[in-house]
Design a protein around this motif. Sequence first.
Motif, short mmCIF file in Angstrom:
data_model
loop_
_atom_site.label_atom_id
_atom_site.label_comp_id
_atom_site.label_asym_id
_atom_site.label_seq_id
_atom_site.Cartn_x
_atom_site.Cartn_y
_atom_site.Cartn_z
N ARG A 38 0.85 -1.19 0.00
CA ARG A 38 0.00 0.00 0.00
C ARG A 38 0.88 1.24 0.00
O ARG A 38 1.99 1.21 0.51
N GLY A 39 0.33 2.32 -0.53
CA GLY A 39 1.06 3.57 -0.50
C GLY A 39 1.26 4.15 -1.89
O GLY A 39 1.14 3.45 -2.90
N TYR A 40 1.60 5.45 -1.92
CA TYR A 40 1.84 6.14 -3.19
C TYR A 40 2.95 7.14 -2.95
O TYR A 40 2.73 8.29 -2.58
N LEU A 41 4.19 6.68 -3.12
CA LEU A 41 5.39 7.49 -2.92
C LEU A 41 6.26 7.40 -4.16
O LEU A 41 6.16 6.44 -4.93
N GLU A 83 -11.39 6.05 1.47
CA GLU A 83 -11.38 5.23 0.25
C GLU A 83 -12.02 6.06 -0.87
O GLU A 83 -11.52 7.13 -1.18
N SER A 84 -13.14 5.61 -1.44
CA SER A 84 -13.78 6.41 -2.49
C SER A 84 -15.11 6.98 -2.03
O SER A 84 -15.88 7.50 -2.84
N MET A 85 -15.40 6.91 -0.73
CA MET A 85 -16.58 7.55 -0.17
C MET A 85 -16.19 8.94 0.33
O MET A 85 -15.14 9.11 0.94
N ALA A 93 -7.57 4.85 -2.33
CA ALA A 93 -6.98 6.18 -2.13
C ALA A 93 -5.84 6.40 -3.12
O ALA A 93 -5.66 7.50 -3.64
N ARG A 94 -5.08 5.34 -3.39
CA ARG A 94 -3.99 5.46 -4.34
C ARG A 94 -4.47 5.87 -5.72
O ARG A 94 -3.84 6.70 -6.40
N ILE A 95 -5.60 5.31 -6.15
CA ILE A 95 -6.15 5.68 -7.46
C ILE A 95 -6.51 7.16 -7.48
O ILE A 95 -6.22 7.87 -8.45
#
Length: 592
Positions: free
Chosen positions: A82-85, A191-193, A154-156
């Motif tokens: 998980r993660g976006y770095l 998330e996407s909510m 969340a990453r998307i």
Amino acid sequence: MRLSQVACYHGPNIWSKEPVLVCSLEMTPAYAAHFVTGAARLARAFPYWIDSSLLTAAGTPPGEIVARAVARWALGALIEVRGYLHEADARNGPGGATVWVGFHHPRLTGMALELAVNALALASSNENFSAELMKADLDDLWKHCSQLHPDYQARILMIASRRQDIPVQAFLSGTRYRQYGWGARSRVFRESMSNADGYLADDLTRNKPLSKSVFAALGMPTPRHVVVTDAAQLGDAASEIGYPCVVKPHNMGGGRGVTAGIRTAAQLQQAYQFARQVTAGPLMVEQFVPGDEHRLMVVGGKMVAAIRRESSAVVGDGKSTIAQLIDQLNADRPRNLNRSRYRLLIKIDDGLRGHLASQGADIDSVLAEGRRMVLRGTSNMSTGGVTVDVTDRVHPAVVSLAEQLALTVGLGTAGLDYLTSDISRSPLEGGGGFIEMNTVPGIDIPVAAGWTEEKIGSLVLGGIPGRIPVELCISPSLNLEAARQAMGEPQSGPTAAWVCGPELHIGALQLRLAEAAPWAALRGALRNKAVTSVRIAATVDEILAHGLPLDRFDRIVLAGVTFPERWQAVIEHAAISVDCRDFELHEGRPEK
């Protein structure tokens, strides 16, 4: 070889435009060549994390090669689950190298760097080094990453935000709530909510029978159902609903405990017991609707995607068992969701075994060449399902029903599950029906069907998230009045914010954040949806210790201060305009 922390920058700095943890990696030149061999073994064991070309770049000192391998390995470990770095690099220097790696949580990045150094040392001393030797340590790191890093949905959204230059920050530290955009131009998502979804909508979607009552109350097609609480009620439920039928838990998602296509009383009892493995609560016995399940995604009242979900299936080759064929499918589904395009592993569990048994097979059966066997009666991606984009084929009546439903319930971002054998036909013609609605629509589903993350992420984010005007005044000491004077023209109004140390002023209101993290008061201002502009008072020492507070400013005013050349370049790159003003403080007030 010794690793020690140098700085933790929460904004642009002399090493990176993004938040990074900076460490020194000390090693003697005599050992550098030894560690280069270890770096090459690391690259072979973790090819997705370390680009082997960096190990052979002409003219690169051995110490820098080793340090870069450490940085890239740490980054790869941090974002594998998980993660976006993005930031990970190194620069050689006297006695060693400086290494920097991005972070969501500095502590986790520190753990990853320590682990990278250990992995390098092990690889350097073991010619049989393999990824398996790091499994236990990595599993421990990933356990923390799963709790503290952004999840895959969340990453998307973060990918779309990065492409559209939308800033992202944690809305509440240590939670899954993230904010996209600043102040009045922000939206908060879990998330996407998002905060565009009402509490009532969320309440209705969490309860399957209640959701179906909504469908019925609006006159929308939905299969009949009965709620049962114990096995003694199954006979009456079957008499009312008829066979075939479906058993599913009252309030659980992801296909957990669901059995479809039940045709006998014995199978109904088995389905009941299977559901009881995941919940002790009420269960639904539902009319079986033939066809495929479709996820209809509605954003801002408009249907944007329709994705057909299908259960995974294997095709026999005349020699492999079903278990071996499943292993072959899973080989193309690594743990890293980005590389697998969000297709999850197919797990062999009681649900899969039961569905095989209903077809007269088990996991040890060898299928004849060309024979296709569906593995489950459900199609959820969480259990290994596959997806097909059918957005362009949806009948206008189905589109209209989905949009009306999302609008009526109050779902800003909705995932509506619709069963039909032909999505191009109206419900009256095709016998389709709604079975569920979700506030978290699963934006990974379109990606698995071939969409880009940017496309679906942009649709879900909508047109609100963006930047508000932000200006920064840097002076020798924290003095709000001096900063006001240095900035020139006054900033006023009930939605204009000033930040000075831990103090936050919004219009006439004065607030104080107790949080000790760097730039906490600024984060508080940017979280406030009433705020339309922000001015920040900061000192040289704060900037040198923590980096710039944000990635971009409309204006930066240097009030009687100067910076080293490299830091001056950082400041000029981050601001649309930079003003240098000479100020002296006299009895607490500035004189020009």
